[in-house]
Design a protein around this motif. Structure first.
Motif, PDB file in Angstrom:
ATOM      1  N   ILE A  62       0.864  -1.189   0.000  1.00  0.00           N
ATOM      2  CA  ILE A  62       0.000   0.000   0.000  1.00  0.00           C
ATOM      3  C   ILE A  62       0.893   1.229   0.000  1.00  0.00           C
ATOM      4  O   ILE A  62       1.562   1.535   0.978  1.00  0.00           O
ATOM      5  CB  ILE A  62      -0.938   0.007   1.224  1.00  0.00           C
ATOM      6  N   ASP A  63       0.933   1.921  -1.136  1.00  0.00           N
ATOM      7  CA  ASP A  63       1.748   3.132  -1.225  1.00  0.00           C
ATOM      8  C   ASP A  63       1.052   4.264  -0.491  1.00  0.00           C
ATOM      9  O   ASP A  63       1.687   5.055   0.173  1.00  0.00           O
ATOM     10  CB  ASP A  63       1.958   3.513  -2.689  1.00  0.00           C
ATOM     11  N   GLU A  64      -0.262   4.306  -0.619  1.00  0.00           N
ATOM     12  CA  GLU A  64      -0.953   5.463  -0.096  1.00  0.00           C
ATOM     13  C   GLU A  64      -2.447   5.286   0.032  1.00  0.00           C
ATOM     14  O   GLU A  64      -3.077   4.672  -0.809  1.00  0.00           O
ATOM     15  CB  GLU A  64      -0.720   6.636  -1.066  1.00  0.00           C
ATOM     16  N   PHE A  65      -3.010   5.840   1.115  1.00  0.00           N
ATOM     17  CA  PHE A  65      -4.437   6.146   1.161  1.00  0.00           C
ATOM     18  C   PHE A  65      -4.571   7.630   0.816  1.00  0.00           C
ATOM     19  O   PHE A  65      -3.947   8.476   1.458  1.00  0.00           O
ATOM     20  CB  PHE A  65      -5.013   5.968   2.572  1.00  0.00           C
ATOM     21  N   GLY A 122       3.702  -1.612 -15.834  1.00  0.00           N
ATOM     22  CA  GLY A 122       4.685  -0.832 -16.582  1.00  0.00           C
ATOM     23  C   GLY A 122       5.845  -0.402 -15.707  1.00  0.00           C
ATOM     24  O   GLY A 122       5.877  -0.678 -14.502  1.00  0.00           O
ATOM     25  N   ASP A 123       6.791   0.304 -16.329  1.00  0.00           N
ATOM     26  CA  ASP A 123       7.980   0.747 -15.599  1.00  0.00           C
ATOM     27  C   ASP A 123       7.680   1.916 -14.683  1.00  0.00           C
ATOM     28  O   ASP A 123       6.921   2.816 -15.039  1.00  0.00           O
ATOM     29  CB  ASP A 123       9.068   1.187 -16.596  1.00  0.00           C
ATOM     30  N   LEU A 124       8.290   1.891 -13.502  1.00  0.00           N
ATOM     31  CA  LEU A 124       8.205   3.004 -12.566  1.00  0.00           C
ATOM     32  C   LEU A 124       9.570   3.169 -11.917  1.00  0.00           C
ATOM     33  O   LEU A 124      10.345   2.218 -11.850  1.00  0.00           O
ATOM     34  CB  LEU A 124       7.200   2.713 -11.443  1.00  0.00           C
ATOM     35  N   VAL A 125       9.827   4.360 -11.407  1.00  0.00           N
ATOM     36  CA  VAL A 125      10.984   4.558 -10.542  1.00  0.00           C
ATOM     37  C   VAL A 125      10.517   4.335  -9.108  1.00  0.00           C
ATOM     38  O   VAL A 125       9.535   4.935  -8.680  1.00  0.00           O
ATOM     39  CB  VAL A 125      11.582   5.965 -10.702  1.00  0.00           C
ATOM     40  N   VAL A 126      11.199   3.437  -8.399  1.00  0.00           N
ATOM     41  CA  VAL A 126      10.837   3.167  -7.009  1.00  0.00           C
ATOM     42  C   VAL A 126      12.014   3.516  -6.102  1.00  0.00           C
ATOM     43  O   VAL A 126      13.167   3.391  -6.506  1.00  0.00           O
ATOM     44  CB  VAL A 126      10.426   1.683  -6.793  1.00  0.00           C
ATOM     45  N   GLY A 138       8.370   5.081  -2.104  1.00  0.00           N
ATOM     46  CA  GLY A 138       7.298   5.438  -3.017  1.00  0.00           C
ATOM     47  C   GLY A 138       7.654   5.196  -4.463  1.00  0.00           C
ATOM     48  O   GLY A 138       8.722   4.650  -4.767  1.00  0.00           O
ATOM     49  N   VAL A 139       6.763   5.595  -5.337  1.00  0.00           N
ATOM     50  CA  VAL A 139       6.934   5.353  -6.767  1.00  0.00           C
ATOM     51  C   VAL A 139       6.701   6.647  -7.545  1.00  0.00           C
ATOM     52  O   VAL A 139       5.952   7.512  -7.111  1.00  0.00           O
ATOM     53  CB  VAL A 139       5.939   4.276  -7.268  1.00  0.00           C
ATOM     54  N   VAL A 140       7.364   6.760  -8.683  1.00  0.00           N
ATOM     55  CA  VAL A 140       7.211   7.919  -9.547  1.00  0.00           C
ATOM     56  C   VAL A 140       7.174   7.464 -10.994  1.00  0.00           C
ATOM     57  O   VAL A 140       7.967   6.615 -11.396  1.00  0.00           O
ATOM     58  CB  VAL A 140       8.420   8.879  -9.422  1.00  0.00           C
ATOM     59  N   GLY A 141       6.320   8.070 -11.788  1.00  0.00           N
ATOM     60  CA  GLY A 141       6.344   7.798 -13.216  1.00  0.00           C
ATOM     61  C   GLY A 141       4.976   7.931 -13.839  1.00  0.00           C
ATOM     62  O   GLY A 141       3.957   7.924 -13.145  1.00  0.00           O
TER      63      GLY A 141
ATOM     64  N   PHE B  65       3.252  13.090   0.167  1.00  0.00           N
ATOM     65  CA  PHE B  65       4.025  13.198  -1.074  1.00  0.00           C
ATOM     66  C   PHE B  65       3.426  12.177  -2.031  1.00  0.00           C
ATOM     67  O   PHE B  65       3.333  10.997  -1.696  1.00  0.00           O
ATOM     68  CB  PHE B  65       5.500  12.821  -0.866  1.00  0.00           C
ATOM     69  N   ILE B  66       3.027  12.604  -3.218  1.00  0.00           N
ATOM     70  CA  ILE B  66       2.531  11.655  -4.225  1.00  0.00           C
ATOM     71  C   ILE B  66       3.422  11.851  -5.441  1.00  0.00           C
ATOM     72  O   ILE B  66       3.192  12.740  -6.252  1.00  0.00           O
ATOM     73  CB  ILE B  66       1.058  11.931  -4.578  1.00  0.00           C
ATOM     74  N   GLY B  67       4.466  11.032  -5.566  1.00  0.00           N
ATOM     75  CA  GLY B  67       5.494  11.282  -6.574  1.00  0.00           C
ATOM     76  C   GLY B  67       6.109  12.638  -6.300  1.00  0.00           C
ATOM     77  O   GLY B  67       6.579  12.905  -5.194  1.00  0.00           O
ATOM     78  N   ASP B  68       6.090  13.524  -7.289  1.00  0.00           N
ATOM     79  CA  ASP B  68       6.662  14.859  -7.097  1.00  0.00           C
ATOM     80  C   ASP B  68       5.618  15.854  -6.592  1.00  0.00           C
ATOM     81  O   ASP B  68       5.917  17.048  -6.472  1.00  0.00           O
ATOM     82  CB  ASP B  68       7.289  15.369  -8.403  1.00  0.00           C
ATOM     83  N   ALA B  69       4.420  15.402  -6.292  1.00  0.00           N
ATOM     84  CA  ALA B  69       3.378  16.305  -5.795  1.00  0.00           C
ATOM     85  C   ALA B  69       3.358  16.313  -4.268  1.00  0.00           C
ATOM     86  O   ALA B  69       3.722  15.334  -3.623  1.00  0.00           O
ATOM     87  CB  ALA B  69       2.012  15.883  -6.331  1.00  0.00           C
ATOM     88  N   ILE B  70       2.949  17.462  -3.706  1.00  0.00           N
ATOM     89  CA  ILE B  70       2.829  17.585  -2.247  1.00  0.00           C
ATOM     90  C   ILE B  70       1.427  18.087  -1.924  1.00  0.00           C
ATOM     91  O   ILE B  70       0.974  19.064  -2.518  1.00  0.00           O
ATOM     92  CB  ILE B  70       3.857  18.575  -1.651  1.00  0.00           C
ATOM     93  N   LEU B  71       0.756  17.419  -0.989  1.00  0.00           N
ATOM     94  CA  LEU B  71      -0.552  17.869  -0.507  1.00  0.00           C
ATOM     95  C   LEU B  71      -0.357  18.384   0.921  1.00  0.00           C
ATOM     96  O   LEU B  71       0.114  17.647   1.784  1.00  0.00           O
ATOM     97  CB  LEU B  71      -1.552  16.711  -0.543  1.00  0.00           C
ATOM     98  N   VAL B  72      -0.690  19.640   1.137  1.00  0.00           N
ATOM     99  CA  VAL B  72      -0.443  20.284   2.434  1.00  0.00           C
ATOM    100  C   VAL B  72      -1.743  20.877   2.969  1.00  0.00           C
ATOM    101  O   VAL B  72      -2.532  21.442   2.206  1.00  0.00           O
ATOM    102  CB  VAL B  72       0.601  21.419   2.301  1.00  0.00           C
ATOM    103  N   ILE B  73      -1.949  20.740   4.277  1.00  0.00           N
ATOM    104  CA  ILE B  73      -3.138  21.295   4.922  1.00  0.00           C
ATOM    105  C   ILE B  73      -2.710  22.359   5.926  1.00  0.00           C
ATOM    106  O   ILE B  73      -1.812  22.130   6.739  1.00  0.00           O
ATOM    107  CB  ILE B  73      -3.926  20.195   5.672  1.00  0.00           C
TER     108      ILE B  73
END
Lengths: 222, 222
Positions: A62-65, A122-126, A138-141, B65-73
């Motif tokens: 689970i990367d994220e909720f 598919g490919d991701l940067v982890v 986490g993952v990016v792509g 952090f969601i990849g290069d995104a940031i969610l801030v409250i």
């Protein structure tokens, strides 16, 4: 944490082929606006609790909720040969488990909810993302964005998968439908497939879809 | 963790008015596809490190952090009178800090990047989201989606804020432009404003925009 592993803490990032799953409660945001705050959280937590159990059973990370959405990676930190298959089976079991989720909602007087799931391979940067003060595995792509867009085409109760996931899984899947879509950020239309079940050692199937979209006539017998 | 507080662990969720900020590196996903994996993570981490420092300085809560995104409250777990003001000031300082980010990128031979920021003020449900096995202090509601959509209208270097954030901040803001947009999930067009700076005790301003979009002629002097 389920994200901690020697591989997970490797510095610098790594590109690898993973299967990404994104799910959410379709239309829940607007349902939530009309409910008291404590019911909103209680409903989301009933859903997330049930799904977390199933995702861990299939060794998904689970990367994220994100609100009522869940981002899951199969293949990182630990790469396994059957990542795509476990993702597909996990998705079917998650949809089947909505019966329990709605039974619990019903018990508490909450409205029923429906889940959409998108899967893509598919490919991701982890790797470790963030700063010294706050970081996460986490993952990016662009394949994360694509998965989220595939998921956005679902209606409640549906699982949509990309061609790459279909190829990675092979004949074992029951495909109920397919459609061509053109998500933002993609140059050419792509075909996505509606997953209805998975055979083999998993043997998990959703009820067959009705062949027609016409509403059934109710018989009004005395 | 910065998210831990007695209030943050209150059960059941609570509806409250917060200011939400979403930022990302515009177009970074496609830049990233052409770079080695270790450079992608290194670039993201240079960016997130710089921004995390600034966000914590302005008492923002990094939800994700969601990849290069940031969610801030701003406003949860701890509600403060100047939540919207600190969010606006934080965003301006974040944009000004891109000079350092790109200096560090340049030093390492990485391409320059540009950040987009969206800000919105509205009601959200806040509380602990997830299951016993994995939970986080988080937020739920359509105002998160709206913030993400406002952010999606930015080009690199821009801060776009909603009308509600503008009203919460008042005269202290320098607004450089406004536009009408119709994000998905919204019934009527909304006006969003380009933030150029904030006065008062913050006194942070971005360079004035060029009055023309025409490219400048380069003088070819010998």
């Amino acid at each position: 944490s389920i994200l901690e592993s020697p591989e997970g803490t490797r510095l610098g990032g790594e590109k690898r082929r993973v299967t990404i799953m994104m799910s959410d409660l379709r239309g829940f945001t607007s349902i939530g606006e009309r409910l008291p705050a404590e019911n909103v959280l209680s409903m989301i937590n009933i859903y997330l609790e049930t799904m977390t159990e199933i995702i861990l059973k299939y060794q998904g990370t689970i990367d994220e909720f994100i609100g009522d959405a869940i981002l899951v990676i199969f293949g990182a930190p630990i790469l396994r040969e059957d990542d795509a298959l476990r993702a597909a089976a996990c998705a079917v079991e998650m949809q089947l488990a909505m019966k329990q989720v709605n039974a619990r909602n019903n018990q508490k007087g909450y409205p029923p909810v429906a889940q959409g799931i998108g899967i893509n391979t598919g490919d991701l940067v982890v790797g470790n993302i963030g700063s010294e003060k706050r970081s996460k595995y986490g993952v990016v792509g662009s394949n994360v964005n694509l998965t989220s867009r595939i998921e956005s085409y679902t209606v409640g109760g549906q699982i949509l998968i990309s061609e790459t996931t279909l190829e990675a899984c092979g004949q074992i899947l029951r495909i109920d439908d397919k459609m061509q879509v053109m998500p933002k950020g993609v140059k050419n239309p792509i075909t996505i497939y509606e997953l209805g079940g998975i055979g083999g050692r998993f043997n998990l199937f959703m009820p067959e879809k009705e062949k027609t979209n016409l509403p059934k006539l109710k018989k009004n017998l005395p």
